[in-house]
Design a protein around this motif. Structure first.
Motif, PDB file in Angstrom:
ATOM      1  N   VAL A   1     -82.333  71.356  37.066  1.00 58.04           N
ATOM      2  CA  VAL A   1     -82.701  72.602  37.850  1.00 58.04           C
ATOM      3  C   VAL A   1     -84.063  72.417  37.597  1.00 58.04           C
ATOM      4  O   VAL A   1     -84.805  73.229  38.780  1.00 58.04           O
ATOM      5  N   GLU A   2     -84.720  73.071  36.550  1.00 57.46           N
ATOM      6  CA  GLU A   2     -86.173  73.245  35.784  1.00 57.46           C
ATOM      7  C   GLU A   2     -86.988  72.104  36.859  1.00 57.46           C
ATOM      8  O   GLU A   2     -88.220  72.963  37.945  1.00 57.46           O
ATOM      9  N   ARG A   3     -87.350  71.206  37.058  1.00 59.59           N
ATOM     10  CA  ARG A   3     -87.990  69.984  37.593  1.00 59.59           C
ATOM     11  C   ARG A   3     -87.509  70.623  38.501  1.00 59.59           C
ATOM     12  O   ARG A   3     -88.729  70.196  40.102  1.00 59.59           O
ATOM     13  N   SER A   4     -86.216  70.254  39.449  1.00 58.57           N
ATOM     14  CA  SER A   4     -86.671  70.563  41.165  1.00 58.57           C
ATOM     15  C   SER A   4     -86.683  71.719  41.751  1.00 58.57           C
ATOM     16  O   SER A   4     -87.214  71.673  42.861  1.00 58.57           O
ATOM     17  N   ILE A   5     -86.823  73.286  40.970  1.00 57.33           N
ATOM     18  CA  ILE A   5     -87.314  74.200  41.763  1.00 57.33           C
ATOM     19  C   ILE A   5     -88.451  73.770  41.329  1.00 57.33           C
ATOM     20  O   ILE A   5     -89.226  74.760  42.280  1.00 57.33           O
ATOM     21  N   HIS A   6     -88.893  73.172  40.261  1.00 54.28           N
ATOM     22  CA  HIS A   6     -90.802  73.559  39.858  1.00 54.28           C
ATOM     23  C   HIS A   6     -90.895  72.673  41.668  1.00 54.28           C
ATOM     24  O   HIS A   6     -92.454  72.269  42.258  1.00 54.28           O
ATOM     25  N   THR A   7     -90.824  71.393  42.099  1.00 57.39           N
ATOM     26  CA  THR A   7     -91.504  70.419  43.237  1.00 57.39           C
ATOM     27  C   THR A   7     -90.989  71.086  44.651  1.00 57.39           C
ATOM     28  O   THR A   7     -91.715  71.451  45.435  1.00 57.39           O
ATOM     29  N   TYR A   8     -89.596  72.351  44.440  1.00 61.60           N
ATOM     30  CA  TYR A   8     -89.495  72.883  45.691  1.00 61.60           C
ATOM     31  C   TYR A   8     -90.099  74.140  46.041  1.00 61.60           C
ATOM     32  O   TYR A   8     -90.436  74.213  47.508  1.00 61.60           O
ATOM     33  N   ALA A   9     -90.617  74.741  45.065  1.00 62.03           N
ATOM     34  CA  ALA A   9     -91.191  75.605  44.872  1.00 62.03           C
ATOM     35  C   ALA A   9     -93.001  75.127  44.753  1.00 62.03           C
ATOM     36  O   ALA A   9     -93.928  76.009  45.896  1.00 62.03           O
ATOM     37  N   SER A  10     -93.125  74.029  44.806  1.00 59.39           N
ATOM     38  CA  SER A  10     -94.834  73.192  44.911  1.00 59.39           C
ATOM     39  C   SER A  10     -94.258  72.223  46.841  1.00 59.39           C
ATOM     40  O   SER A  10     -96.171  72.104  47.016  1.00 59.39           O
ATOM     41  N   LEU A  11     -93.992  72.234  47.346  1.00 53.35           N
ATOM     42  CA  LEU A  11     -93.785  71.244  48.025  1.00 53.35           C
ATOM     43  C   LEU A  11     -94.446  72.617  49.718  1.00 53.35           C
ATOM     44  O   LEU A  11     -94.667  73.528  49.937  1.00 53.35           O
ATOM     45  N   PRO A  12     -95.345  71.180  50.269  1.00 52.25           N
ATOM     46  CA  PRO A  12     -95.946  71.943  51.718  1.00 52.25           C
ATOM     47  C   PRO A  12     -94.970  72.276  52.441  1.00 52.25           C
ATOM     48  O   PRO A  12     -94.091  71.758  52.507  1.00 52.25           O
TER      49      PRO A  12
ATOM     50  N   LYS B   1     -81.162  79.052  44.531  1.00 42.89           N
ATOM     51  CA  LYS B   1     -79.590  78.917  43.390  1.00 42.89           C
ATOM     52  C   LYS B   1     -79.427  77.801  42.659  1.00 42.89           C
ATOM     53  O   LYS B   1     -78.515  77.747  42.539  1.00 42.89           O
ATOM     54  N   LEU B   2     -80.473  77.069  42.761  1.00 44.01           N
ATOM     55  CA  LEU B   2     -79.501  75.979  42.200  1.00 44.01           C
ATOM     56  C   LEU B   2     -79.503  75.856  40.751  1.00 44.01           C
ATOM     57  O   LEU B   2     -78.511  75.283  40.507  1.00 44.01           O
ATOM     58  N   ASP B   3     -79.600  77.194  39.709  1.00 40.82           N
ATOM     59  CA  ASP B   3     -78.920  77.612  38.402  1.00 40.82           C
ATOM     60  C   ASP B   3     -77.544  77.278  38.699  1.00 40.82           C
ATOM     61  O   ASP B   3     -77.048  77.429  37.629  1.00 40.82           O
TER      62      ASP B   3
END
Length: 219
Positions: free
Chosen positions: A122-133, A99-101
C-alpha cells in the motif's frame, strides 16, 4: 469443487451470455429496476480486475424521468437515454488510490494477505500513483473503467437485462449538469433495461486475420 459436468454446463452458460449480448438502443419503458437490483449488478461487475486493485471506478445511476430528460441532450438526443430503466455513468476516480488502505485492510482481515506485506504494498503503491503524470494516471483509469464497463454489460445479460455502451456525449456538459467534480473522469454511459427491440446481429473479423503468434506480419 465443480464436477466436469458442472464445469461444462457453466461454460455453456457463459458462452450463451457472451453470444446473446447485443447493443440495444430501444427499451421497454415500462421496465424499472429497484436500487437493490442495480446494486447487485454493480457488485458483480466490480469483481473485475484493476491495476493494483485500486478499483477506481465510480457509478452515477441516473434513473428518474426528470434526470434522464436532462441527460438526453447531453448525450446527443439518443433515445435509449430516456427509454432505458437507468443510465449508468461510469466514472474514474483520480484519487481512488487513496482507498488502498481500506482495500487491503479488508484483505488482511479475511486472511488473503499478510499484514506486513499489505502495508508495504500500500505504501509503495500510493507513492507511485501520487507521483504519476496525469496522462499516465488517466490511461490506467480509462483501462480499468473499460474493463468494469464490459463486465457490467455481461453481468446485466446474465441477469436477463440489456445494455448499450455510449461514448457519444459531451463530457464537460455532463460534469457541469450533474455536479461531477474534477477528480472524476467520465469513461462512458451505459443504458440498462429490457429490450423493446432486439439488438442487431453483427459479425466479427476472422480470428486468423487479427491474431499473430510470436511476430507481426510485414504489412
Amino acid at each position: 469443487m465443480l464436477t466436469s459436468t458442472q464445469a461444462v454446463q457453466n461454460s455453456a452458460l457463459f458462452a450463451d451470455v457472451i453470444r446473446e449480448r447485443r447493443s440495444v438502443r430501444h427499451y421497454d419503458k415500462s421496465i424499472r429496476l429497484s436500487h437493490e437490483e442495480i446494486k447487485e449488478l454493480l457488485k458483480e461487475a466490480t469483481l473485475a480486475p484493476s491495476s493494483s486493485n485500486v478499483q477506481p471506478w465510480r457509478f452515477l445511476v441516473i434513473e428518474t424521468e426528470e434526470l434522464k430528460a436532462k441527460l438526453q441532450p447531453i448525450a446527443y438526443n439518443q433515445s435509449q437515454v430516456t427509454e432505458a430503466a437507468a443510465v449508468i455513468v461510469v466514472l474514474g476516480d483520480t484519487e481512488g488510490y487513496k482507498k488502498l488502505d481500506e482495500v487491503f485492510g479488508e484483505a488482511v482481515k479475511y486472511g488473503y494477505i499478510a499484514e506486513d506485506t499489505a502495508k508495504s504494498f500500500v505504501e509503495r503503491s500510493i507513492h507511485t500513483y501520487a507521483s504519476l503524470p496525469e496522462e499516465s494516471l488517466h490511461k490506467i483509469i480509462h483501462i480499468d473503467g473499460g474493463i468494469v464497463s464490459q463486465q457490467l454489460m455481461l453481468v446485466a445479460r446474465a441477469h436477463g437485462y440489456d445494455t448499450v455502451a455510449m461514448g457519444g456525449y459531451n463530457a464537460a456538459e455532463l460534469k457541469q449538469a450533474f455536479g461531477i467534480g474534477d477528480r472524476y473522469i467520465p469513461i462512458m454511459l451505459i443504458a440498462l433495461g429490457k429490450a423493446a427491440q432486439p439488438g442487431h446481429q453483427t459479425t466479427r473479423l476472422p480470428i486468423d486475420d487479427i491474431t499473430f503468434f510470436n511476430e507481426m506480419p510485414v504489412n
